[in-house]
Design a protein around this motif. Structure first.
Motif, short mmCIF file in Angstrom:
data_model
loop_
_atom_site.label_atom_id
_atom_site.label_comp_id
_atom_site.label_asym_id
_atom_site.label_seq_id
_atom_site.Cartn_x
_atom_site.Cartn_y
_atom_site.Cartn_z
N ILE A 19 0.85 -1.20 0.00
CA ILE A 19 0.00 0.00 0.00
C ILE A 19 0.88 1.24 0.00
O ILE A 19 0.66 2.20 -0.76
CB ILE A 19 -0.94 -0.01 1.22
N GLU A 20 1.91 1.23 0.82
CA GLU A 20 2.80 2.39 0.94
C GLU A 20 3.55 2.65 -0.37
O GLU A 20 3.82 3.80 -0.72
CB GLU A 20 3.80 2.16 2.08
N ALA A 21 3.88 1.59 -1.11
CA ALA A 21 4.62 1.74 -2.37
C ALA A 21 3.84 2.59 -3.38
O ALA A 21 4.42 3.38 -4.13
CB ALA A 21 4.93 0.37 -2.97
N VAL A 22 2.52 2.43 -3.39
CA VAL A 22 1.68 3.21 -4.30
C VAL A 22 1.39 4.59 -3.69
O VAL A 22 1.40 5.61 -4.38
CB VAL A 22 0.38 2.46 -4.63
N LYS A 23 1.13 4.61 -2.40
CA LYS A 23 0.81 5.87 -1.71
C LYS A 23 1.96 6.86 -1.83
O LYS A 23 1.76 8.06 -2.01
CB LYS A 23 0.49 5.58 -0.24
N SER A 24 3.20 6.35 -1.73
CA SER A 24 4.37 7.23 -1.77
C SER A 24 4.74 7.66 -3.18
O SER A 24 5.58 8.54 -3.37
CB SER A 24 5.57 6.50 -1.15
N GLY A 25 4.13 7.04 -4.19
CA GLY A 25 4.45 7.38 -5.58
C GLY A 25 5.57 6.54 -6.17
O GLY A 25 5.98 6.75 -7.32
N GLU A 26 6.08 5.57 -5.39
CA GLU A 26 7.10 4.66 -5.94
C GLU A 26 6.55 3.95 -7.17
O GLU A 26 7.25 3.72 -8.15
CB GLU A 26 7.48 3.61 -4.90
N ILE A 27 5.29 3.53 -7.06
CA ILE A 27 4.60 2.90 -8.19
C ILE A 27 3.47 3.84 -8.62
O ILE A 27 2.69 4.31 -7.79
CB ILE A 27 4.02 1.53 -7.80
N LYS A 28 3.38 4.06 -9.91
CA LYS A 28 2.38 4.98 -10.44
C LYS A 28 1.40 4.21 -11.33
O LYS A 28 1.83 3.43 -12.19
CB LYS A 28 3.08 6.07 -11.25
N PHE A 29 0.11 4.41 -11.11
CA PHE A 29 -0.91 3.82 -11.97
C PHE A 29 -1.26 4.82 -13.07
O PHE A 29 -1.38 6.01 -12.83
CB PHE A 29 -2.18 3.50 -11.17
N VAL A 30 -1.41 4.30 -14.29
CA VAL A 30 -1.85 5.10 -15.43
C VAL A 30 -3.05 4.41 -16.05
O VAL A 30 -2.93 3.25 -16.48
CB VAL A 30 -0.73 5.24 -16.49
N PRO A 31 -4.24 5.03 -16.05
CA PRO A 31 -4.61 6.31 -15.46
C PRO A 31 -4.58 6.24 -13.92
O PRO A 31 -4.78 5.19 -13.34
CB PRO A 31 -6.03 6.55 -15.95
N GLU A 32 -4.39 7.41 -13.31
CA GLU A 32 -4.19 7.49 -11.88
C GLU A 32 -5.41 7.03 -11.07
O GLU A 32 -5.27 6.57 -9.94
CB GLU A 32 -3.84 8.94 -11.51
#
Length: 917
Positions: free
Chosen positions: A370-383
């Motif tokens: 959860i933290e990996a996505v929350k911190s922006g380490e992993i980015k979803f496209v579209p967000e």
């Protein structure tokens, strides 16, 4: 070059050339940025469908683009062993021989599957090659290959030793035909017509009854409570009392729980913790007994009263309802529409079933993910897909990873006769690890969920647990390309496993694409008869073969008849062969951020025409360059040459920007518009007065070079989208102009990078285009023959207009087919007028048209169009049609009406103009 473009003649040739020359492999240059994509592993039993073709086209575009950008690029391929699907395929083959897997035994059966895999498995990978997929096939992996199998064992043992894998009795989705637990993604909830039975439950020691409603009366045999809302005044006096559970001889308590909706039904809910997921949670809260009343094949077991034992669950349902009615305890039966969970492989109703299974402590492992996505380490496209990810992860339940199959990774756990568990890589290690004597040990017969090995895919395919060069170079991978439907089942689990075992994210970005739907916006399914096979679109298929293909294997004659009728209507001539490039371009042209793709074969035909346009443009360039001087001399270039190079710079930057932002639709539109309009329709035509006119040899040589340079850049930018036609043309280009040959294949040529923008010059040529378009418009409106020279007068020209006329007079006269271009003052009588900026263009029409003939023609066209508009407008005002027709069909009809109304308006305007002459 051949006169016509024939994709079938070039595709196999160039794919073999790329693969045999090792162009699909990473360059190995560690000084360059590493770029890696791991393929979402298709099932080894699978065949290519539109979703695969769409998804893998996107990945191949990214891979080819980064390869040409000079990155150290790896596309890691492989297949998934697909536990349930593969076991079913081989079991069916055995059944045809009158055998079952039990006749062979586990080891022989698994051998049979490996034989099938070697002979028939992996067909989809050959089909992906047909789509031009430039994966490094020399590195192809399989989730059951030796290396991955060892990695799977290691992760299981490590997680168990860390307390993150455990064995426990919990409720699972159970397929009574396969006799295994299945994941949520393997369950389809379909809306079906059923019943709601209202049953009377007597309250012990009183004349009162509580009425409960259920859609599964047979589960009452396993009831352990009746629940009411603690705030429901109708029942507060009954909380804590007992119910004489009919037919069972047992008593169960009346309990209070806030979960019960007092507004729904009678406000009383029967609780069967061993056969309902919500009841299971309530049972845990209230420490209720959990009574499983079913066998693994969904028959009533020995926990139930003797009268029902051994009965199929649905036969028991009928018997129980009859017994309730006989006892005067059936209140009523109501028709009820509900969602029935069915196994996607067997079609059987799935049962919530209480069994011993292996689980991963997903709640603990989810926190760093959860933290990996929350911190922006992993980015979803579209967000926006991050929200879906967080909703699932914040409410995650422990993950059931065991399956009661024979095909898969057998769980590395052993049991002694007392049931003690010993987890290790093999039995010898188990004995050493746990200081065991010679006591008999038996390995767990279950295998791991297919999603478990898939969760390890990004690092195990690169060689983990060995610290390989590939792992050091390419992990974390660059982007994952996948559909939204497996964000939880695969994406989230890869992030959990990557963070745990690698202490790093598995990928930096997750590009989520939409689903491929038919031209009416409907999901593609065999039962609807709207499934398209990508290979059919590439190779073509005649109508009879298409009908046979779509209806074969259908058991219901009515369905087969419906599908045949639909196929004959929609494809009366079968499907033409469009080639891979046209299909790929269609996919990318519709790859908008996260939206579903509405797939229309008509668009493939349109992009097939685009291929022909490119082919013919290349033939024009080669015919004007072959055996002639081609020299790069900037001083000798015409302003037309400088203009196309400026536009090429703009397009180059735009296409790069769109690809980097995953806007493949905008990248393809930019390329399409530039190639079709600016290069083919304008630049090629504008070069004719230079190449065929009174220009110096140096100017002609410079224009030939600009033609070849622009075509070379176009082919390079277009290559990731249309690999075959671009490679074919480029290979011929470098024969004619060897100075453009950097490498042996376009696939590994350097991606263009230009910076020669001249926006003032672009404005000048845009002005030239506007003047020529206005002249052409007047020709078309007035029905003047294309080759008839036109006298053109102009007035109100600014100094800028006069400069542009002077610099472009040759091109205006030649391309506009003008007799003259002369300045004048005041209106010219009986002229057609156009305006470019503030400058007025006038074309005297005397002697150019037959006024009466034109009026007759226009009136005839108007009289034809008006009734059609009236008919279509009536159809769209019909509320019945609007309500029943698919939304996409209604939208298409409205668009058609708007086009017809615009045409009518234009015809009326022309009529007024000619009447005024």
């Amino acid at each position: 070059m051949e006169k016509t473009y024939q994709p079938s003649a070039i595709e196999s040739k160039w794919y073999g050339f790329w693969e045999s020359n090792g162009f699909f492999k990473a360059s190995g240059d560690v000084t360059k940025p590493a770029y890696c994509i791991v393929i979402p592993p298709p099932n080894v039993t699978g065949t290519l469908h539109m979703g695969h073709a769409f998804q893998d086209t996107i990945m191949d575009v990214l891979i080819r683009y980064h390869r040409m950008k000079g990155d150290n690029t790896l596309w890691q391929p492989g297949t998934d062993h697909a536990g349930i699907a593969t076991q079913m395929v081989v079991e069916r083959q055995l059944n045809q021989q009158g055998l079952t897997r039990h006749d062979l035994g586990r080891n022989k059966f698994v051998e049979k599957i490996w034989e099938w895999k070697e002979q028939s498995g992996g067909a989809i990978m050959q089909q992906l090659r047909r789509m031009g997929a430039s994966a490094d096939w020399s590195r192809e992996r399989f989730t059951m290959d030796e290396g991955l199998s060892e990695a799977v064992k290691k992760t299981f043992v490590d997680l168990y030793d860390q307390g993150l894998i455990y064995r426990g009795k919990r409720l699972v989705n159970w397929d009574p035909v396969l006799k295994t637990a299945v994941s949520d993604i393997e369950v389809e909830s379909l809306e079906e017509q059923g019943s709601l039975w209202h049953l009377r439950y007597p309250i012990a020691g009183t004349d009162e009854v509580m009425i409960v409603a259920t859609t599964r009366p047979e589960t009452m045999l396993g009831d352990t409570a009746v629940a009411v809302n603690p705030n429901d005044e109708r029942y507060t006096h009954l909380i804590g009392k007992m119910i004489d559970l009919p037919l069972t001889g047992r008593q169960i308590p009346i309990i209070a729980d806030d979960y019960v909706d007092q507004e729904f039904g009678t406000g009383c809910v029967k609780i069967t913790p061993a056969h309902d997921f919500n009841d299971y949670e309530m049972g845990k809260r209230h420490n209720l007994p959990m009574i499983n009343i079913l066998t693994d094949d969904a028959k009533i077991n020995d926990e139930a009263p003797e009268a029902y034992r051994g009965m199929d669950r649905f036969d028991a349902r009928k018997r129980i309802v009859a017994d309730f009615e006989a006892a005067g305890l059936l209140e009523k039966i109501e028709p009820h529409t509900l969602k029935i969970p069915r196994g996607d492989r067997t079609g059987q109703v799935i049962e919530p079933y209480l069994t011993d299974q292996w689980y991963v402590d997903a709640k603990t492992m989810a926190k760093p993910a959860i933290e990996a996505v929350k911190s922006g380490e992993i980015k979803f496209v579209p967000e926006n897909w991050e929200k879906t990810y967080f909703e699932w992860m914040n409410n995650i339940q422990d993950w059931c990873i065991s399956r009661q199959l024979w095909w898969g990774h057998q769980i590395p756990a052993w049991y002694d006769e007392e049931g003690n568990i010993y987890v290790a890589h093999d039995e010898a290690e188990a004995r050493t690890k746990y200081n065991l004597d010679d006591r008999p040990l038996k390995q767990d017969e279950d295998v791991l969920d297919t999603w478990y090995s898939s969760a390890l895919w990004p690092f195990t395919t690169l060689g983990w647990p060995e610290n390989t060069e590939e792992l050091k170079t390419f992990y974390p991978t660059s982007v994952l390309v996948t559909g939204f439907d497996i964000i939880f089942f695969w994406v989230a689990r890869m992030i959990m496993m990557g963070k745990h075992f690698m202490q790093e994210i598995p990928f930096h970005e997750v590009y989520i694409h939409g689903l491929v739907r038919d031209q009416d916006g409907q999901k593609m399914s065999k039962s609807k008869g709207n499934v398209l096979d990508p290979i059919d679109l590439i190779d073509g298929i005649d109508l009879e073969s298409l009908v046979k293909k779509r209806t074969s294997g259908l058991m219901q004659p009515q369905m087969a008849e419906r599908i045949e009728k639909s196929t004959r209507k929609n494809f009366p001539e079968g499907i033409k062969a469009y080639g891979t490039d046209a299909l790929r371009f269609t996919f990318t042209a519709q790859a908008t951020n996260g939206r579903d793709v509405i797939f229309d074969v008509g668009r493939v035909e349109g992009y097939s025409n685009f291929c022909n346009k490119i082919w013919n443009a290349a033939r024009f360039v080669f015919m004007n360059a072959e055996d002639k001087l081609i020299a790069d001399n900037p001083a000798a270039r015409s302003h037309i040459d400088h203009w196309i190079l400026s536009r090429l710079t703009y397009v180059n930057k735009e296409v790069e920007r769109h690809i980097e932002q995953y806007r493949f639709d905008l990248a393809t539109q930019t390329l399409y518009d530039f190639i079709w309009n600016e290069f083919c329709d304008w630049y090629l035509e504008l070069t004719k007065p230079i190449l065929n006119g009174d220009f110096s040899d140096e100017a002609k040589a410079a224009t030939r070079h600009t033609l070849m340079f622009t075509l070379d850049a176009i082919l390079k930018m277009l290559h990731p989208f249309m690999p075959y036609i671009t490679e074919e043309i480029w290979q011929q280009l470098v024969v004619i102009a060897p100075q453009f040959k950097q490498t042996d294949g376009l696939i590994v040529a350097e991606y263009p990078s230009m910076d020669v923008r001249n926006e003032a010059l672009e404005a000048d040529i845009a002005w030239l285009q506007s003047v020529l378009l206005e002249v052409r418009r007047i020709r078309a409106e007035m029905n003047i023959a294309p080759g008839k020279p036109l006298p053109v007068l102009y007035e109100n020209a600014s100094a800028e207009d006069q400069r542009r006329i002077s610099e472009n007079e040759l091109f205006l006269l030649k391309m506009g087919r003008l007799e003259s271009l002369v300045a004048c003052h005041g209106d010219a009588p009986e002229s057609a007028v156009a305006v470019v900026g503030k400058m007025r263009l006038m074309i005297p029409l005397a002697g150019l048209i037959d006024k009466e003939q034109e009026l007759t023609r226009l009136n005839r066209e108007i009289s034809k169009l008006a009734p059609s508009i009236q008919q279509l407008a009536g159809k769209l005002s019909n509320e019945g049609f609007i309500a029943k027709a698919p939304e996409a069909v209604v939208a298409k009809e409205r668009e058609k009406l708007a086009d017809m109304e615009n045409t009518l308006a234009e015809l009326n305007q022309q009529l007024v103009k000619i009447q005024a002459l």
